[in-house]
Design a protein around this motif. Structure first.
Motif, PDB file in Angstrom:
ATOM      1  N   THR A  16     -24.844  10.729  -5.490  1.00  0.00           N
ATOM      2  CA  THR A  16     -24.037   9.886  -4.603  1.00  0.00           C
ATOM      3  C   THR A  16     -23.203   8.880  -5.384  1.00  0.00           C
ATOM      4  OG1 THR A  16     -25.723   8.192  -4.304  1.00  0.00           O
ATOM      5  CG2 THR A  16     -25.759  10.045  -2.766  1.00  0.00           C
ATOM      6  N   MET A  17     -22.043   8.608  -4.874  1.00  0.00           N
ATOM      7  CA  MET A  17     -21.175   7.609  -5.496  1.00  0.00           C
ATOM      8  C   MET A  17     -21.817   6.230  -5.435  1.00  0.00           C
ATOM      9  SD  MET A  17     -18.691   9.027  -6.923  1.00  0.00           S
ATOM     10  CE  MET A  17     -17.757   7.566  -7.340  1.00  0.00           C
ATOM     11  N   ARG A  18     -22.547   5.948  -4.358  1.00  0.00           N
ATOM     12  CA  ARG A  18     -23.192   4.645  -4.229  1.00  0.00           C
ATOM     13  C   ARG A  18     -24.165   4.408  -5.377  1.00  0.00           C
ATOM     14  NH1 ARG A  18     -27.272   3.872   0.075  1.00  0.00           N
ATOM     15  NH2 ARG A  18     -28.347   2.071  -0.719  1.00  0.00           N
ATOM     16  N   ALA A  19     -24.921   5.410  -5.738  1.00  0.00           N
ATOM     17  CA  ALA A  19     -25.858   5.274  -6.855  1.00  0.00           C
ATOM     18  C   ALA A  19     -25.107   5.060  -8.158  1.00  0.00           C
ATOM     19  CB  ALA A  19     -26.757   6.501  -6.947  1.00  0.00           C
ATOM     20  N   LYS A  20     -23.997   5.746  -8.326  1.00  0.00           N
ATOM     21  CA  LYS A  20     -23.208   5.603  -9.546  1.00  0.00           C
ATOM     22  C   LYS A  20     -22.658   4.190  -9.689  1.00  0.00           C
ATOM     23  CE  LYS A  20     -22.069  10.451  -9.643  1.00  0.00           C
ATOM     24  NZ  LYS A  20     -21.089  11.498  -9.432  1.00  0.00           N
ATOM     25  N   MET A  21     -22.396   3.541  -8.553  1.00  0.00           N
ATOM     26  CA  MET A  21     -21.875   2.182  -8.596  1.00  0.00           C
ATOM     27  C   MET A  21     -22.980   1.150  -8.826  1.00  0.00           C
ATOM     28  SD  MET A  21     -18.862   2.209  -5.726  1.00  0.00           S
ATOM     29  CE  MET A  21     -19.882   2.793  -4.386  1.00  0.00           C
ATOM     30  N   LEU A  22     -24.227   1.517  -8.562  1.00  0.00           N
ATOM     31  CA  LEU A  22     -25.349   0.587  -8.710  1.00  0.00           C
ATOM     32  C   LEU A  22     -25.667   0.273 -10.168  1.00  0.00           C
ATOM     33  CD1 LEU A  22     -27.866   1.898  -6.031  1.00  0.00           C
ATOM     34  CD2 LEU A  22     -26.535  -0.216  -5.938  1.00  0.00           C
ATOM     35  N   VAL A  23     -25.457   1.227 -11.031  1.00  0.00           N
ATOM     36  CA  VAL A  23     -25.804   1.032 -12.439  1.00  0.00           C
ATOM     37  C   VAL A  23     -24.639   1.440 -13.335  1.00  0.00           C
ATOM     38  CG1 VAL A  23     -28.297   1.296 -12.166  1.00  0.00           C
ATOM     39  CG2 VAL A  23     -26.906   3.301 -12.565  1.00  0.00           C
ATOM     40  N   ASN A  24     -24.397   0.654 -14.360  1.00  0.00           N
ATOM     41  CA  ASN A  24     -23.312   0.944 -15.292  1.00  0.00           C
ATOM     42  C   ASN A  24     -23.609   2.156 -16.166  1.00  0.00           C
ATOM     43  OD1 ASN A  24     -21.885  -1.247 -14.374  1.00  0.00           O
ATOM     44  ND2 ASN A  24     -22.681  -2.617 -15.929  1.00  0.00           N
TER      45      ASN A  24
END
Length: 80
Positions: A16-24
């Motif tokens: 998910t894109m949301r997970a990708k945005m959660l961590v650098n």
């Protein structure tokens, strides 16, 4: 070619894109925990939790320091 974690096709963290945005360092997590071997997967908290309780809530990261019981408790608290 090294095998990937069997949970990768349905893993929230991976897909998910949301997970990708959660961590650098999303790609680093995938390389460390999702690819390579069972040894890598067996250290992934998401893999451990899914195997123990048949699902893994979105808030769990591969390196979360929670047991499956702690995850269940937190999940239940968030659902209240």
């Amino acid at each position: 070619m090294k095998p990937n974690c069997p949970n990768m096709p349905t893993c929230f963290f991976v897909n998910t894109m949301r997970a990708k945005m959660l961590v650098n360092n999303h790609t680093d997590y995938i390389e460390k925990y999702c690819q390579g071997s069972f040894t890598a997967w067996s250290e992934c908290t998401r893999y451990i939790v899914k195997n123990a309780i048949n699902f893994c809530p979105d808030f769990v990261l591969p390196d979360s320091k929670m047991t499956p019981d702690e995850v269940i408790t937190k999940f239940d608290e968030e659902m209240e």
